[in-house]
Design an enzyme around this catalytic site. Structure first.
Site, short mmCIF file in Angstrom:
data_model
loop_
_atom_site.label_atom_id
_atom_site.label_comp_id
_atom_site.label_asym_id
_atom_site.label_seq_id
_atom_site.Cartn_x
_atom_site.Cartn_y
_atom_site.Cartn_z
CG HIS A 1 5.36 -0.88 3.61
ND1 HIS A 1 4.54 -1.44 2.67
CD2 HIS A 1 4.74 -1.10 4.81
CE1 HIS A 1 3.48 -1.99 3.26
NE2 HIS A 1 3.59 -1.80 4.56
CD GLU B 1 3.54 2.51 12.04
OE1 GLU B 1 2.35 2.52 11.71
OE2 GLU B 1 4.21 1.46 12.15
CG HIS C 1 -0.50 0.37 2.47
ND1 HIS C 1 0.15 -0.51 3.29
CD2 HIS C 1 -0.51 1.54 3.14
CE1 HIS C 1 0.51 0.09 4.40
NE2 HIS C 1 0.11 1.35 4.34
CE LYS D 1 3.79 -1.69 14.25
NZ LYS D 1 3.04 -0.84 13.32
C1 BG6 Z 1 1.37 -2.03 7.48
C2 BG6 Z 1 2.08 -2.64 8.66
O1 BG6 Z 1 1.74 -2.70 6.31
O2 BG6 Z 1 1.72 -0.65 7.39
C3 BG6 Z 1 1.69 -1.91 9.93
O3 BG6 Z 1 1.72 -4.00 8.76
C4 BG6 Z 1 1.97 -0.43 9.80
O4 BG6 Z 1 2.39 -2.43 11.05
C5 BG6 Z 1 1.33 0.11 8.53
O5 BG6 Z 1 1.43 0.23 10.93
C6 BG6 Z 1 1.78 1.54 8.30
O6 BG6 Z 1 1.06 2.07 7.22
P1 BG6 Z 1 0.74 3.62 7.15
O7 BG6 Z 1 0.06 3.78 5.84
O8 BG6 Z 1 -0.11 3.96 8.33
O9 BG6 Z 1 2.07 4.31 7.23
#
Ligand code: BG6
Length: 495
Positions: A248, A224, A186, A348
């Site tokens: 990612h 995060e 994503h 995190k």
């Molecule tokens: C996900 C992870 O793919 O991406 C999560 O499994 C993470 O642990 C998340 O919190 C972060 O995505 P975004 O879009 O909030 O930065």
């Protein structure tokens, strides 16, 4: 959100089949994205959304979808006629994914939909089901493209190491052609991430600077504030390295480091990303320790709210040594990047939710202003990926007044003033699946190569019995300062 004026291709009529249609991903992300896509005319009026659902009646499933929209996307205003119009596109197929008759029922349902022969199969289910779904579709003749396209969409994790990733790829490729498989990362659907390519390749001032001659190092980070929420079962086996870096962050690294592709097509872009991965220096297991950081959050406070330690989260083993913070220092051995560290880090329960790509340039070769107190800081160009997209350039300027001392001048260029103009990643990615554009999806060779790169780290971390701790809500990770100690300005904590 994508707007109708943006002149974007409306996909052909398609049966959008969601496996796991009562799950969290469907409620939080897929359905709201489909509603917005319908609003903008990106989904053909003849397309239907078919949810495969187990142990629920149609009435219960419809209510669950409606409640999900109210809870997670109240701005969509899905009541009254708007809900009725959307609900008229929904069809439920009951059944257990392990049972063959579920796929038979699905085929019958698709046959009754007559002219709409294209199908997208979205696996919003845990990865252990991907193979079963693919085989179920094949055995009922639902994979053949004779009557229209068939596309399979899966979510990460794509395996838990090189071996399992290969096995998954083989299993899926024994049913679907690679071009029919869309692996969603994503992060690649985020507009600010795609914008990296535009900043790089639509601005001629970037290219001359974009190499080892001018760049000291690069940091790519996702910080995060959230903990692991309700995902202990997954996270305990995954940890931050698998969860974020192998997927990612390494994908973002390939976009930052790749050569200009010859054209903006799926394979041309992915070929260039793949070349970057192939050039990443492999880790000697004996030196993993010097090139990585692993740490875990202890209890602390986020925005003044007390939060528990990772080991006190529900479902986490009290002696768990799983990392909730991970950093890796990569080198890319090619002409452009030789000797430039790429530090990828994520954690995190840190003080801020920010994702960034920070390009730190070299120091000026000669300090003309040395006789004065302040030494010019090396310039930095920061691409903010979220929460607000945009670019920040850090320059040095003369302090006003009778002095040649300098101070930092921060130039900010926000991207999209209005947050609602920005398309959600799932809107972008589902639209790409519907129109058959695989550019923003990970190809099987990329997935395997990135696992191959992190494999020695997984090996070195496998039997860890203890781990450094950082207090939740702080940057208190001294090993990070060490990891970046020879980089200009050291560890860059987002501000
Ligand atoms: C996900 C992870 O793919 O991406 C999560 O499994 C993470 O642990 C998340 O919190 C972060 O995505 P975004 O879009 O909030 O930065």
């Amino acid at each position: 959100m994508v707007t109708a004026e943006q002149n974007i291709e409306t996909a052909d009529p398609t049966n959008i089949v969601i496996f796991g249609a009562a799950g969290d991903l469907t409620k939080r992300k897929l359905i709201p994205a489909l509603v917005r896509m319908i609003d903008c005319g990106l989904v053909h009026p003849d397309s239907r959304i078919i949810g495969v659902v187990n142990n629920r009646t149609e009435e219960v499933w419809f209510k669950l979808i409606r409640d999900g929209l109210e809870q997670f996307s109240p701005e969509l205003g899905m009541d009254g006629d708007r809900w009725a119009a959307f609900a008229s596109r929904l069809i439920m197929v009951p059944g257990d994914l392990a049972q063959q008759d579920t796929y038979v029922r699905l085929r019958e349902s698709l046959q009754t939909l007559g002219g709409r022969k294209n199908a997208m199969f979205y696996c919003a289910v845990p990865p252990e089901w991907y193979g079963k779904v693919a085989n179920g579709l094949e055995s009922t003749g639902l994979v053949s493209e004779e009557e229209g396209y068939r596309r399979l969409v899966i979510e990460k994790p794509f395996g838990m190491n090189l071996e399992t990733a290969r096995a998954l790829n083989q299993e899926l490729q024994s049913v679907f052609d690679e071009k029919q498989i869309y692996r969603i990362d994503h992060y690649l659907g985020k507009e600010s991430v795609q914008n990296l390519l535009v900043y790089r390749f639509a601005n001629s001032i970037m290219e001359p600077l974009w190499n080892r001659n001018y760049i000291d190092h690069i940091q790519i980070s996702v910080s995060e504030t959230l903990g692991i929420e309700y995902r202990a079962k997954y996270y305990e086996h995954s940890g931050a390295l698998r969860d974020m870096i192998q997927s990612h962050l390494m994908q973002v690294m390939t976009l930052v480091a790749m050569e200009p592709p010859v054209e903006f097509t799926a394979d041309a872009v992915r070929d260039e990303k793949m070349k970057v991965l192939r050039a990443v220096r492999r880790f000697d297991p004996d030196h993993v320790k010097n090139q990585t950081v692993a740490a875990q959050y202890a209890s602390g406070a986020i925005n003044e709210d007390q939060v528990p330690a990772y080991v006190a989260e529900e479902g986490v083993s009290p002696d768990s040594a799983t990392e909730t913070f991970a950093a890796v220092r990569f080198f890319i051995d090619n002409w452009r990047w030789q000797g430039v560290p790429f530090i990828l880090w994520t954690g995190k329960r840190l003080p801020k939710k920010v994702s960034e790509v920070m390009i730190r340039f070299r120091k000026p070769p000669f300090n003309l202003f040395d006789s004065h107190a302040s030494i010019p800081a090396p310039n930095a160009l920061v691409f903010r990926l979220q929460p607000d997209g945009g670019v920040v350039l850090r320059l040095n300027a003369k302090k006003p007044g009778l002095t040649t001392d300098n101070e930092e001048l921060v130039m900010r260029a926000p991207y999209a003033d209005n947050a609602s103009e920005v398309a959600d990643a799932y809107e972008v990615l589902m639209h790409d699946v519907l129109t058959g554009d695989g550019t923003l999806f990970s190809r099987s060779d990329e997935v395997e190569e990135s696992w191959d790169i992190v494999e020695p780290i997984l090996g070195a971390w496998k039997d860890r019995v203890s781990i450094e701790r950082y207090r939740a809500g702080t940057w208190d990770i001294p090993a990070m300062d060490e990891l970046a100690s020879d980089c200009a300005c050291g560890w860059h904590k987002p501000s």
